[in-house]
Design a protein around this motif. Sequence first.
Motif, short mmCIF file in Angstrom:
data_model
loop_
_atom_site.label_atom_id
_atom_site.label_comp_id
_atom_site.label_asym_id
_atom_site.label_seq_id
_atom_site.Cartn_x
_atom_site.Cartn_y
_atom_site.Cartn_z
N GLU A 469 68.27 21.21 51.20
CA GLU A 469 67.56 21.94 52.18
C GLU A 469 67.25 20.92 53.46
OE1 GLU A 469 63.94 23.01 50.32
OE2 GLU A 469 62.85 21.04 50.86
N ASN A 470 66.80 21.56 54.41
CA ASN A 470 66.72 20.75 55.64
C ASN A 470 65.30 20.28 55.74
OD1 ASN A 470 66.85 19.42 58.24
ND2 ASN A 470 67.65 21.07 59.43
N THR A 471 65.08 19.24 54.98
CA THR A 471 63.65 18.58 55.24
C THR A 471 63.94 17.03 55.07
OG1 THR A 471 63.42 18.63 52.83
CG2 THR A 471 62.49 20.64 53.84
N ARG A 472 62.82 16.28 55.51
CA ARG A 472 62.80 15.06 55.45
C ARG A 472 63.33 14.47 53.88
NH1 ARG A 472 57.19 13.68 58.69
NH2 ARG A 472 58.27 13.85 60.92
N GLU A 473 62.71 15.04 52.91
CA GLU A 473 62.75 14.47 51.56
C GLU A 473 64.05 14.83 51.11
OE1 GLU A 473 60.34 16.66 52.83
OE2 GLU A 473 58.55 15.70 52.83
N ALA A 474 64.63 16.01 51.47
CA ALA A 474 65.93 16.18 50.99
C ALA A 474 67.03 15.58 51.65
CB ALA A 474 66.39 17.84 50.90
N LEU A 475 66.88 15.45 53.01
CA LEU A 475 68.05 14.79 53.75
C LEU A 475 67.97 13.21 53.52
CD1 LEU A 475 67.55 16.23 57.36
CD2 LEU A 475 69.27 16.73 55.74
N TRP A 476 66.67 12.44 53.24
CA TRP A 476 66.68 11.03 52.77
C TRP A 476 67.15 11.10 51.34
CZ3 TRP A 476 64.87 7.65 49.20
CH2 TRP A 476 64.64 6.53 49.67
N ASP A 477 67.05 11.93 50.59
CA ASP A 477 67.44 11.85 49.01
C ASP A 477 69.00 11.73 48.99
OD1 ASP A 477 64.89 11.56 48.31
OD2 ASP A 477 64.58 13.60 47.34
N ALA A 478 69.61 12.65 49.80
CA ALA A 478 70.88 12.82 49.93
C ALA A 478 71.42 11.55 50.59
CB ALA A 478 71.33 13.83 50.95
N MET A 479 70.95 11.07 51.57
CA MET A 479 71.37 9.63 51.98
C MET A 479 70.99 8.58 50.86
SD MET A 479 69.71 9.62 55.79
CE MET A 479 69.63 10.97 56.93
N GLN A 480 70.17 8.58 50.05
CA GLN A 480 69.99 7.69 49.08
C GLN A 480 71.05 7.63 48.01
OE1 GLN A 480 67.88 5.34 48.99
NE2 GLN A 480 68.47 4.56 46.72
N ARG A 481 71.37 8.85 47.78
CA ARG A 481 72.67 8.89 46.75
C ARG A 481 73.77 9.01 47.45
NH1 ARG A 481 70.29 14.34 46.75
NH2 ARG A 481 71.80 15.79 47.49
N LYS A 482 74.05 8.68 48.80
CA LYS A 482 74.95 8.60 49.46
C LYS A 482 76.17 9.88 49.65
CE LYS A 482 75.29 3.60 47.89
NZ LYS A 482 74.46 3.64 46.84
N GLU A 483 75.40 10.92 49.35
CA GLU A 483 76.31 11.98 49.36
C GLU A 483 76.42 12.53 50.93
OE1 GLU A 483 75.24 15.16 46.80
OE2 GLU A 483 76.86 16.45 47.06
N VAL A 484 77.14 11.74 51.84
CA VAL A 484 76.91 11.77 53.14
C VAL A 484 78.42 11.33 53.69
CG1 VAL A 484 74.45 11.33 53.30
CG2 VAL A 484 75.92 9.49 53.39
N TYR A 485 78.58 11.68 54.77
CA TYR A 485 79.78 11.31 55.36
C TYR A 485 79.75 11.02 56.58
CZ TYR A 485 81.03 16.11 55.98
OH TYR A 485 80.90 17.59 56.82
N GLY A 486 80.45 10.35 57.37
CA GLY A 486 80.61 10.18 58.89
C GLY A 486 81.63 10.90 59.90
N THR A 487 81.43 11.43 60.79
CA THR A 487 82.46 11.81 61.56
C THR A 487 82.53 11.30 63.22
OG1 THR A 487 81.44 13.82 63.00
CG2 THR A 487 81.91 14.02 60.41
#
Lengths: 673, 255
Positions: A469-487
């Motif tokens: 979801e689009n919240t501080r906690e959910a976004l931060w958690d996704a970053m923490q588990r590296k489920e992210v990419y760059g464009t």
Amino acid sequence: MNRVPGVFQLAASAAAILMAFGASVRAQAPKPAPAPEPEVAVKGVVDDPYGAENRAKGDAAGTKAKGYSPYAGRRYPTRVYFGDTHNHTSNSGDAFMAGDRLTPEQAYRFARGEEVVSSTGVPAKLSRPLDFLVVADHAEGLGVITQLYEGNPALTSDPTLAGWNKAMKAGGDESAKAQAELTKAQAMGTLPAPVKDPKVVVPIMKSVWQQYTATAEKFNEPGRFTAMIGYEWTSVPGGNNLHRNVLFRDNKDKADQILPFSAWQSEDPEKLWAWMDAYEKKTGGRLLAIAHNANLSNGRMFELVDFAGKPLTKDYAERRARFDVLQEIIQTKGASETHPLLSPNDEFANFGTAGWEYGNLTLTDKPLGKAMMPTNYIRGGLLRGLEQQAKLGANPFKFGVVGSTDVHNSLTAIDEDNFFGKMPIQEPSPERWEHKSKESDWDAKLGPARTRYTWHYMAAGYAAVWATENTREALWDAMQRKEVYGTSGTRMSVRFFGGYDFTAADAKSRQLADAGYAKGVPMGGDLKAAPAGKAPTFLVAALKDSHGANLDRIQIIKGWVDASGKAQEKIYDVSWSGSRKPGKDGKLPAVGDTVDVATATWTNTIGAPELSAVWKDPDFKPNQRAFYYARVIEIPTPRWTSYDQVRFGVKMNKDVPMKHQERAWTSPIWYTP
Amino acid sequence: MDVADLVHAVSAPGSAARRTAGCRRSGIPLAHDGPNANRQLELKPLASPRHHASPRAPRRAWQALLCALAAAVGLTAAAGGACACGLEDPSSIAMRRGMLNIAYPQSLHVGTAVWQAQLAGRLPRDPLAQRADLGPEARAAQRLVTATALLQRFAAGLGGTQGTGPRPSVAIVLTGPVLWSRLDLTFGEVHAQVHVDGPRGGDVVVVTEMPVIEAIVGGRMGFAEAVASGVARLYGPQDSVDAVQRWLDASTRRS
């Protein structure tokens, strides 16, 4: 789409991709048996919620449907959120002195889609709102220069500061000299006493910081737009860039319990990590750091010694991996993935390197040499991490990747046709492309003069986050588990999973992500030792930006350390558009080019809107540590310089690039036997 | 540019901040240095300590050449011999221009209003922008020459309007190159003292751009129209601003 039997297990299906991105279509897969109630929810979980331990409990990611709705009970992230983790406003001293008059409030307004007027008077609006923004102003003197300009009596009681206050408003060389003196004093540690006196400066910084967090709070709308609290720690020893952005999972109540740790306190990253650790212990909050511009570190970002020059230790490696969670792979100051000299077999390595390969951030040290490159670029860093893992038993360079901007005009405006540059001087104008941003003299030791022009700057990039979801906690958690990419600025959607049991049918499935989470780990995850006789398989899918260009290809980049201890890398084309076939050299022919530079236009008559594949590592050796990440390349499109040339009716020099192939890079998946 | 970028730009040898110290340090004499001013266009080895060992210093050479050009076209350097604007030291422009936005709020809006007027055909476009064969340095050199000539013609055009009452002193800054000039009244005529350090205390500051001066000199735009359309702005005490505006309005009517 092409297939290469025996080497790749490729599959592509437009319908399959739709499900990969959570599109609402009918389920065609057999309905799975009901699963036990999951014990671990994704939201708020910092550690990998999809790991083998959780999956053993049944359905941690909630991938199995119940009842009628195939999506009931699903817990994995179904949306990718695009944003910028690196935006500077007039609270940053350098942005302020470069003419940025926009505040964090205006930065947030712009990011969420409102129209604002730039510091140079240009009305500005995004083509589409962003989902989140981190205003990451420099900690060093956060807001103090603005306070000095405004004549805060606590500062102007000092005659030198009073003189600067007056000179800043005087114009001409007097202003320029004040700016130069102020900056030099900052560099030499000779700032007037009040600025260094905690009794004076702490209340000012505290006031600025708490106003800063209050503004973030005001614009944070859970579910719609996230204003994540953060700041930049600006370490640059000898001009070599070691900057980190520090991101808070927390709200104002916790963030206000501290003042940001700055490079004025220490330029040593270990001191930053110690401060982050202390914050977490004090407040119960969470922090992570995103390093940026490895490409401007002259080999220091991934050097194999600590800040003091001592060999790395296991303890160092563990602390670095804990806090340095991500790296910016691209931003306005170029791409940090790799370099043609470092990756001679990578035909796409020459992206975002022009101008930025001349040397460090300030061009004050020796030029970047080939010997520095292995520790100057992210791919090299990932490889060094594997080497260190073998040596120390821990990987210090185990990070995910995002893109972001580093804009210093408060405007995350990095679409090629809507590029407001990094600094106010780079905001739209007919001459902006030719401005010199940095130059070095000819030097007997350092060699020829080097110049970076505005045209070297990239209209880049975005952080893409798979969050629940689009919240501080959910976004931060996704970053923490590296489920992210760059464009590089495109908003294409990319999925990347690793496992041992993916089959070609998974890439065709309407439930692509279900298969991904059920049978593997997402980007940023870990694969443990391979089951006997099995090699890792990767499920990868990409969907074009709805406003953007078609896709040329998906590649998987593998890095490993061979039996002799030597780091190796290889690029595999795993899915591509059209009926192209690799040549005798194994290289896939270019996708073509529809760009008309004269009009700054292109057409989506080549390429594919979607690509997907399951790929099995044909060179896998069970005892070799490795990482894998996906790179998705778009068809050629006009660069911002091309748009400028048309809009302003100017002609740029021949060496100015007019088109390029935008792209996305996923966070790696590591194989650790 | 980052904080650190600035820090090192200032502290490093040969940095932008040091370069602003001017042409004298580069060993290139200024026009008013003596009768040998016509030799100034020669490109000489530079004398700064860092370059002592080398006969080659391309960037400094460009700066020196620009300073020499400034001298050759009759620029008068301000007291102290400073010779620096964004045209000689382009990498300093970001901060120099940025400081304009601090000293004169919204002054950078002028540049945007100018290119918008150019695209709308209300102001002349820069022919050098079509010269892809020229490097940025060569364009900068030519722009300095052109700006100097235009400012001098602009000032000369104001000379016939003396006698309209006491006038506050005026400084003009072209925001593109951050090139400062002052209007100097000598023997009843107005002269442009081009390429000065900046305004003096009490000056009314006119912020504009070269195409605006070109249009005014060419009789295609009056100063009142320039102010009304946002391609020129004035800063200073209101009564002084009003007086300067009346003066410039009266002497720069569209022909």
